[in-house]
Motif scaffolding. Structure first.
Motif, PDB file in Angstrom:
ATOM      1  N   VAL A  54      11.622  -3.385  -3.920  1.00 50.64           N
ATOM      2  CA  VAL A  54      12.057  -4.713  -4.348  1.00 50.64           C
ATOM      3  C   VAL A  54      10.984  -5.388  -5.189  1.00 50.64           C
ATOM      4  O   VAL A  54      11.211  -6.456  -5.742  1.00 50.64           O
ATOM      5  N   ASP A  55       9.796  -4.770  -5.288  1.00 49.48           N
ATOM      6  CA  ASP A  55       8.678  -5.386  -5.998  1.00 49.48           C
ATOM      7  C   ASP A  55       8.384  -4.618  -7.280  1.00 49.48           C
ATOM      8  O   ASP A  55       7.388  -3.913  -7.402  1.00 49.48           O
ATOM      9  N   ILE A  56       9.274  -4.749  -8.262  1.00 54.54           N
ATOM     10  CA  ILE A  56       9.135  -4.027  -9.520  1.00 54.54           C
ATOM     11  C   ILE A  56       7.866  -4.452 -10.250  1.00 54.54           C
ATOM     12  O   ILE A  56       7.149  -3.624 -10.830  1.00 54.54           O
ATOM     13  N   GLY A 106       0.803  -1.222   0.000  1.00 56.13           N
ATOM     14  CA  GLY A 106       0.000   0.000   0.000  1.00 56.13           C
ATOM     15  C   GLY A 106       0.829   1.261   0.000  1.00 56.13           C
ATOM     16  O   GLY A 106       0.436   2.273  -0.589  1.00 56.13           O
ATOM     17  N   THR A 107       1.993   1.216   0.646  1.00 51.53           N
ATOM     18  CA  THR A 107       2.839   2.403   0.664  1.00 51.53           C
ATOM     19  C   THR A 107       3.433   2.689  -0.711  1.00 51.53           C
ATOM     20  O   THR A 107       3.765   3.829  -1.029  1.00 51.53           O
ATOM     21  N   LEU A 108       3.553   1.646  -1.513  1.00 50.34           N
ATOM     22  CA  LEU A 108       4.000   1.826  -2.887  1.00 50.34           C
ATOM     23  C   LEU A 108       2.997   2.688  -3.646  1.00 50.34           C
ATOM     24  O   LEU A 108       3.353   3.639  -4.344  1.00 50.34           O
ATOM     25  N   TYR A 109       1.706   2.355  -3.477  1.00 45.36           N
ATOM     26  CA  TYR A 109       0.657   3.137  -4.130  1.00 45.36           C
ATOM     27  C   TYR A 109       0.668   4.581  -3.642  1.00 45.36           C
ATOM     28  O   TYR A 109       0.535   5.528  -4.431  1.00 45.36           O
ATOM     29  N   GLN A 110       0.808   4.743  -2.349  1.00 42.89           N
ATOM     30  CA  GLN A 110       0.782   6.092  -1.785  1.00 42.89           C
ATOM     31  C   GLN A 110       1.956   6.937  -2.289  1.00 42.89           C
ATOM     32  O   GLN A 110       1.798   8.125  -2.575  1.00 42.89           O
ATOM     33  N   SER A 111       3.128   6.318  -2.420  1.00 44.63           N
ATOM     34  CA  SER A 111       4.296   7.060  -2.893  1.00 44.63           C
ATOM     35  C   SER A 111       4.117   7.515  -4.337  1.00 44.63           C
ATOM     36  O   SER A 111       4.458   8.644  -4.698  1.00 44.63           O
ATOM     37  N   VAL A 112       3.577   6.635  -5.173  1.00 45.37           N
ATOM     38  CA  VAL A 112       3.346   7.000  -6.572  1.00 45.37           C
ATOM     39  C   VAL A 112       2.387   8.178  -6.652  1.00 45.37           C
ATOM     40  O   VAL A 112       2.628   9.171  -7.357  1.00 45.37           O
ATOM     41  N   LEU A 113       1.282   8.110  -5.909  1.00 42.71           N
ATOM     42  CA  LEU A 113       0.278   9.163  -5.982  1.00 42.71           C
ATOM     43  C   LEU A 113       0.678  10.417  -5.205  1.00 42.71           C
ATOM     44  O   LEU A 113       0.042  11.460  -5.356  1.00 42.71           O
ATOM     45  N   LEU A 173       4.859  -2.767  -8.918  1.00 47.46           N
ATOM     46  CA  LEU A 173       4.870  -1.356  -9.294  1.00 47.46           C
ATOM     47  C   LEU A 173       4.402  -1.177 -10.740  1.00 47.46           C
ATOM     48  O   LEU A 173       3.559  -0.322 -11.033  1.00 47.46           O
ATOM     49  N   TYR A 174       4.913  -1.993 -11.645  1.00 49.83           N
ATOM     50  CA  TYR A 174       4.521  -1.876 -13.045  1.00 49.83           C
ATOM     51  C   TYR A 174       3.046  -2.228 -13.241  1.00 49.83           C
ATOM     52  O   TYR A 174       2.356  -1.613 -14.059  1.00 49.83           O
ATOM     53  N   ASP A 175       2.553  -3.210 -12.502  1.00 52.80           N
ATOM     54  CA  ASP A 175       1.125  -3.530 -12.572  1.00 52.80           C
ATOM     55  C   ASP A 175       0.281  -2.335 -12.127  1.00 52.80           C
ATOM     56  O   ASP A 175      -0.781  -2.067 -12.691  1.00 52.80           O
ATOM     57  N   PHE A 176       0.755  -1.638 -11.119  1.00 56.81           N
ATOM     58  CA  PHE A 176       0.039  -0.464 -10.632  1.00 56.81           C
ATOM     59  C   PHE A 176       0.025   0.632 -11.688  1.00 56.81           C
ATOM     60  O   PHE A 176      -0.993   1.290 -11.914  1.00 56.81           O
TER      61      PHE A 176
END
Length: 516
Positions: free
Chosen positions: A158-160, A142-149, A163-166
């Motif tokens: 570590v989860d490329i 979820g923090t990956l989504y928050q950082s992008v937005l 990230l690309y799916d998002f």
């Protein structure tokens, strides 16, 4: 490490640096995470010897970045910021300290811990020409989504694949970072250039930045004037730097609008007094070639405590160097006309990097040779682009959707009535299964560039229900919390610019935290 081996996060030696560089073979940009100053200098020297001109150094050690860039000025620094559990929320003063540390170390940007990667924090730093990255290493998805937005320039993960799916969820012309509209000499299409009155008009139309030009008068006052002489813009002829302020103030600015008679040439003091505390940056273009103007500017910024609203831009590399000497905490943009060629992507990229990276500035070009491909390649390298002077609706909307840092224009009003902001009423909701709320409304407000608000129910996408079993109705009401967990929802609105281009604006990820 000190033996020039690449090591794992736990310190296990993996391979010699040269073998690692051969393995990537130029297919990706190497970024070196180094804490030790001596190791940083050694790596910088080796890269210079190998002829590698495209690389990053990431460190929480300011001296490691400074000295590495002294050894190899083509390395782009990123200063890592540590999370302080005693300070879970950053103030504007804290963010300004981060800007100061990054700039003073010679870094092109900063790496924020995920806890500090909020939309507000990222925008604050980006508006002051600091590229922002997020540290998402080993964090929940979820923090990956928050950082992008939040609008970061890049992130460590570590989860490329995740990230690309998002990224695939975003259609063309998805605008996560809002380019800043920059009032060029204020708003010369509606008022005399380089005046408080014209600059206020630009600000009222939604300009987040006011650009102005400065010279140093004979009596060491900073004069706001574009030309070296007063001939074009006033009713008399004087050379600005050969005249005193009192002499210059005997002249009257020409006004072809008929609305602003008897205006006098302003000083930078006048601007600081007028705009102090407003939500606007001042881009101060140093037109003068006099080295002594920079210390005078420093003293003026200090006197008015204008540190958080000041950015310097210049065509003169010598003045960029003077800024690093006398005002190292203030961001600098390098104005230019000939670094890029629309038909030569590789040559343009090398020319720009060779020019702006050693002097640690942003890229502030004439807008005509820019292409989306060039902007993308620069963005990969943390170099933000601030083009000038776009004065047609076609050029302004084109650059806006290309995702530049900001657009300098005489015509701020062209975008004044476009919807460009989405603000949710609330982005974090917590409910408990033992005492549930009946529902949660996903509501917010859209806003035009010039500040007109309108209540809005956004388009929503449930990207991860976190096992909560929540359901969302067609009118954006969240109901039916079944299990504990954390759900993540993207909210957006789609609109059309006045030129017919469809675009989509986003706010923070909405998080629904369901507790047992």
């Amino acid at each position: 490490d000190h033996t020039m081996y690449v090591v794992s996060n736990s310190g296990v030696r993996l391979m010699p640096l040269l073998d690692a560089l051969k393995a990537i073979d130029g297919r990706v940009i190497p970024a070196f995470y180094i804490r030790n100053r001596d190791v940083a200098v050694a790596v910088a020297g080796l890269l210079k010897g190998y002829g590698i001109r495209d690389s990053f150094i990431i460190s929480r050690n300011q001296l490691a970045i400074t000295d590495a860039r002294t050894a190899n000025s083509m390395m782009r620094g990123i200063l890592e910021i540590d999370y302080d559990s005693a300070k879970p929320t950053l103030t504007d003063a804290d963010l300004l300290v981060i800007r100061d540390k990054g700039n003073s170390s010679g870094a092109i940007g900063v790496l924020l811990p995920v806890q500090y990667t909020t939309k507000y924090n990222v925008e604050y730093l980006q508006h002051r020409l600091v590229s922002v990255y997020s540290q998402n290493y080993n964090q929940e998805v979820g923090t990956l989504y928050q950082s992008v937005l939040a609008g970061v320039q890049g992130l460590i993960t570590v989860d490329i694949d995740e990230l690309y799916d998002f990224y695939l969820l975003f259609p063309a012309n998805s605008l996560i970072r809002n380019p800043l509209l920059i009032g060029h000499r204020g708003m010369p299409s509606r008022a005399p250039e380089n005046t408080i009155e014209g600059s206020m008009l630009a600000y009222e139309q939604g300009a987040k930045v006011i650009e102005l030009d400065i010279f140093l008068s004979l009596d060491n006052r900073i004069i706001v004037m574009h030309d070296a002489t007063t001939t074009r813009t006033t009713n008399g002829t004087m050379t600005v730097e050969a005249s005193t302020l009192a002499q210059l103030r005997t002249l009257t600015l020409l006004d072809n609008t008929g609305k602003f008679p008897n205006l006098k040439i302003p000083t930078l003091d006048d601007y600081f007094q007028a705009f102090k505390g407003l939500d606007v940056q001042i881009f101060i273009e140093i037109k003068s070639t006099k080295a002594e103007i920079v210390p005078v500017l420093r003293d003026l910024i200090e006197a008015y405590d204008f540190w958080d609203q000041s950015v310097v831009i210049t065509f003169h590399t010598s003045q960029a160097d003077n800024m690093r000497l006398h005002l190292p905490n203030i961001s600098v943009g390098y104005l230019n006309t000939s670094l890029a060629s629309a038909g030569n992507l590789t040559g343009s990229l090398l020319s720009i990097m060779n020019s702006v990276v050693p002097i640690k500035t942003t890229y502030n070009p004439q807008h005509t040779p820019l292409t989306p491909e060039l902007l993308r390649e620069l963005s990969y390298r943390g170099i933000t682009t601030w083009p000038w002077t776009a004065n047609t609706a076609a050029d302004i909307y084109k650059l806006y959707t290309w995702g530049v840092g900001g657009i300098t224009t005489d015509q701020t009003h062209i975008m004044g009535w476009d919807w460009v902001y989405l603000h949710m009423n609330q982005s974090l909701h917590t409910v408990t299964l033992t005492n549930p709320v009946s529902s949660i409304d996903l509501r917010g407000e859209i806003q035009t560039l010039n500040g007109l608000p309108y209540e809005y129910i956004p388009t929503f996408t449930l990207i991860d229900d976190g096992g909560t079993g929540i359901q969302i109705s067609s009118n954006a009401v969240v109901t039916n919390f079944v299990n504990p967990g954390k759900a993540y929802i993207i909210v957006s609105f789609e609109a059309t610019f006045l030129n017919g281009t469809t675009y989509r604006i986003y706010d923070d990820v909405v998080v629904i935290n369901v507790r047992s």
